[in-house]
Design a protein around this motif. Structure first.
Motif, PDB file in Angstrom:
ATOM      1  N   UNK A 294       0.506  -0.981   0.220  1.00 21.00           N
ATOM      2  CA  UNK A 294       0.085   0.126   0.235  1.00 21.00           C
ATOM      3  C   UNK A 294       1.006   1.316   0.017  1.00 21.00           C
ATOM      4  N   UNK A 295       0.119   2.426  -0.478  1.00 19.91           N
ATOM      5  CA  UNK A 295       1.053   3.647  -0.482  1.00 19.91           C
ATOM      6  C   UNK A 295       1.301   3.855   1.074  1.00 19.91           C
ATOM      7  N   UNK A 296       0.609   3.651   2.213  1.00 23.34           N
ATOM      8  CA  UNK A 296       1.089   3.849   3.253  1.00 23.34           C
ATOM      9  C   UNK A 296       2.119   3.206   3.996  1.00 23.34           C
ATOM     10  N   UNK A 297       2.299   2.144   3.081  1.00 21.79           N
ATOM     11  CA  UNK A 297       3.017   1.629   3.827  1.00 21.79           C
ATOM     12  C   UNK A 297       4.607   2.378   3.362  1.00 21.79           C
ATOM     13  N   UNK A 298       4.832   2.626   2.091  1.00 22.03           N
ATOM     14  CA  UNK A 298       6.001   3.504   1.867  1.00 22.03           C
ATOM     15  C   UNK A 298       6.455   4.965   2.376  1.00 22.03           C
ATOM     16  N   UNK A 299       7.544   4.664   2.717  1.00 21.94           N
ATOM     17  CA  UNK A 299       8.301   5.618   3.163  1.00 21.94           C
ATOM     18  C   UNK A 299       9.176   6.984   2.585  1.00 21.94           C
ATOM     19  N   UNK A 300       9.965   8.124   2.132  1.00 19.96           N
ATOM     20  CA  UNK A 300      10.064   8.708   1.315  1.00 19.96           C
ATOM     21  C   UNK A 300      10.739   9.526   2.276  1.00 19.96           C
TER      22      UNK A 300
ATOM     23  N   UNK B  27      13.057  14.348  -3.376  1.00 19.17           N
ATOM     24  CA  UNK B  27      13.364  12.992  -3.360  1.00 19.17           C
ATOM     25  C   UNK B  27      14.847  12.410  -3.295  1.00 19.17           C
ATOM     26  N   UNK B  28      15.298  12.199  -2.399  1.00 17.91           N
ATOM     27  CA  UNK B  28      16.736  11.153  -1.996  1.00 17.91           C
ATOM     28  C   UNK B  28      16.681   9.951  -1.617  1.00 17.91           C
ATOM     29  N   UNK B  29      15.621   9.203  -0.748  1.00 18.07           N
ATOM     30  CA  UNK B  29      15.117   8.040  -0.298  1.00 18.07           C
ATOM     31  C   UNK B  29      14.751   7.751  -0.538  1.00 18.07           C
ATOM     32  N   UNK B  30      14.172   6.309  -0.158  1.00 22.12           N
ATOM     33  CA  UNK B  30      13.080   5.330  -0.701  1.00 22.12           C
ATOM     34  C   UNK B  30      13.005   4.143   0.923  1.00 22.12           C
ATOM     35  N   UNK B  31      11.825   3.577   1.156  1.00 20.72           N
ATOM     36  CA  UNK B  31      11.977   2.573   1.789  1.00 20.72           C
ATOM     37  C   UNK B  31      10.501   2.279   1.918  1.00 20.72           C
ATOM     38  N   UNK B  32      10.512   0.854   2.104  1.00 19.96           N
ATOM     39  CA  UNK B  32       8.888   0.054   2.038  1.00 19.96           C
ATOM     40  C   UNK B  32       8.732  -1.155   3.187  1.00 19.96           C
TER      41      UNK B  32
ATOM     42  N   UNK C 262      13.281  -1.505  -1.689  1.00 22.04           N
ATOM     43  CA  UNK C 262      13.416  -0.883  -2.803  1.00 22.04           C
ATOM     44  C   UNK C 262      13.938  -0.316  -1.625  1.00 22.04           C
ATOM     45  N   UNK C 263      15.235  -0.268  -0.152  1.00 20.48           N
ATOM     46  CA  UNK C 263      15.644   0.185  -0.272  1.00 20.48           C
ATOM     47  C   UNK C 263      16.529   1.101  -0.324  1.00 20.48           C
TER      48      UNK C 263
END
Length: 370
Positions: free
Chosen positions: A217-223, A230-235, A287-288
């Protein structure tokens, strides 16, 4: 006619496959069986992603007694997209195991390889499974060539291992919103060429119910954003609806130690060891990615995932990183357990093209897709 027959699976094999998964746990001090829904792979196949489950059938009983998988998609190799396969899920009921059966299974796989959908394959073997590695890498009886290229570390991270780092006031870390999706797609596409075997993800992999990250879910993705960029991503990917890791047993020492461990874990707020037939409770990190592998941004994302997405102290965040990934050292500061597998390139010596010579780029494997 041989007693054993190799073929591609079909829906009628699903129940046999579930029985096979339950009956073939991974050995070790703690025996774990990996269970997943065979139908999921058929539901989420596409023109750009091939997934085949190979089954070995005992013709005397008609039951499936062994299985393995072949999945193929586009991945970056030395900065260029190539069709690369992944071989995994090799299982066989103990009473049917033999070197001859392994050789026949790989002969069937070689026939499938004639479709030229993949240039070569990746696979992983548990670092402590010396017997399997010895058989599979022997090169005998027509088995393919296995070339070791590194190690893959699966870390179980939880809140008790948090070490406070100075906050980075210039970086905002928050839950993703729908208007972040174009920037997420750009970050993923920008990151791919800098990593070996990074899949060619598209927007549909995140947004489509049949995409790679189905159920995420979108709510499970941190930016992480800095200066509007946008410089980082982790879900935190909850896969419990289609994949579980279930405790199958403990060796005599851990069976005796488990009650004491769980009492200590309750006091120290660490994950407990589940009982027999209980599932481990975890989210899988997906997606770390961090621009320039900035450790401060990554530790902020990791801590936010632990704080915001783990519902309680029983839950861990599993994170997979290769040994040449610069983020591995940061992630180890949050782990409470670590599981290591060896990574191999696989090909047959009489097929083309040859296995590539890899440059310095870090290896990337998506833990939740292995």
């Amino acid at each position: 006619m041989s007693r054993y027959q190799f073929e591609l699976s079909c829906p009628k094999d699903d129940q046999d496959l579930r029985v096979l998964f339950a009956a073939t746990p991974m050995d070790g001090n703690v025996r774990v069986r990996l269970e997943h829904d065979p139908a999921v792979h058929r539901q989420h196949a596409s023109d750009d992603h091939l997934h085949q489950t190979i089954v070995c059938r005992d013709t005397l009983s008609g039951r499936v007694i062994g299985a393995g998988s072949r999945q193929i998609n586009l991945r970056y190799v030395n900065g260029q997209l190539r069709p690369v396969g992944y071989l995994g899920g090799l299982r066989c009921l103990p009473e049917h195991r033999s070197r001859g059966l392994v050789a026949r299974g790989y002969a069937f796989l070689k026939e499938l390889h004639q479709d030229q959908r993949a240039d070569f394959y990746l696979t992983t073997i548990a670092a402590d499974n010396a017997s399997a590695e010895r058989v599979l890498t022997s090169g005998r009886a027509g088995l393919p060539v296995y070339r070791p290229i590194g190690r893959f570390h699966t870390l179980l991270c939880c809140s008790h291992n948090r070490r406070r780092h100075p906050s980075n006031d210039s970086v905002e870390i928050r839950t993703a919103e729908s208007n972040d999706l174009p920037a997420i797609a750009r970050l993923v596409q920008h990151s791919g060429p800098d990593r070996q075997f990074f899949p060619a993800y598209g927007a549909d992999d995140f947004q489509d119910s049949n995409g790679t990250f189905h159920g995420l879910s979108l709510e499970s993705i941190l930016v992480a954003r800095r200066g509007g960029q946008l410089v980082g991503l982790l879900a935190g990917w909850n896969q419990s609806s289609f994949r579980r890791a279930v405790i199958a047993g403990y060796n005599s020492l851990w069976k005796w130690l488990r009650p004491a461990w769980n009492a200590w874990a309750s006091i120290r707020q660490r994950p407990r060891l589940p009982g027999i037939d209980e599932a481990l409770v975890y989210l899988t990190a997906a997606c770390p990615l961090v621009i320039n592998s900035d450790p401060a941004i990554f530790v902020g994302l990791l801590d936010a995932a632990i704080d915001q997405q783990l519902p309680d102290q029983r839950t861990s965040l599993t994170l997979g990183l290769a040994d040449n990934d610069p983020l591995l050292g940061v992630a180890r500061s949050r782990r409470w357990r670590e599981y290591v597998t060896n990574i191999f390139l696989v090909s047959w010596p009489d097929t083309q093209p040859d296995l590539p010579t890899l440059d310095h780029r870090p290896i990337y494997l998506e833990l939740g897709c292995l």
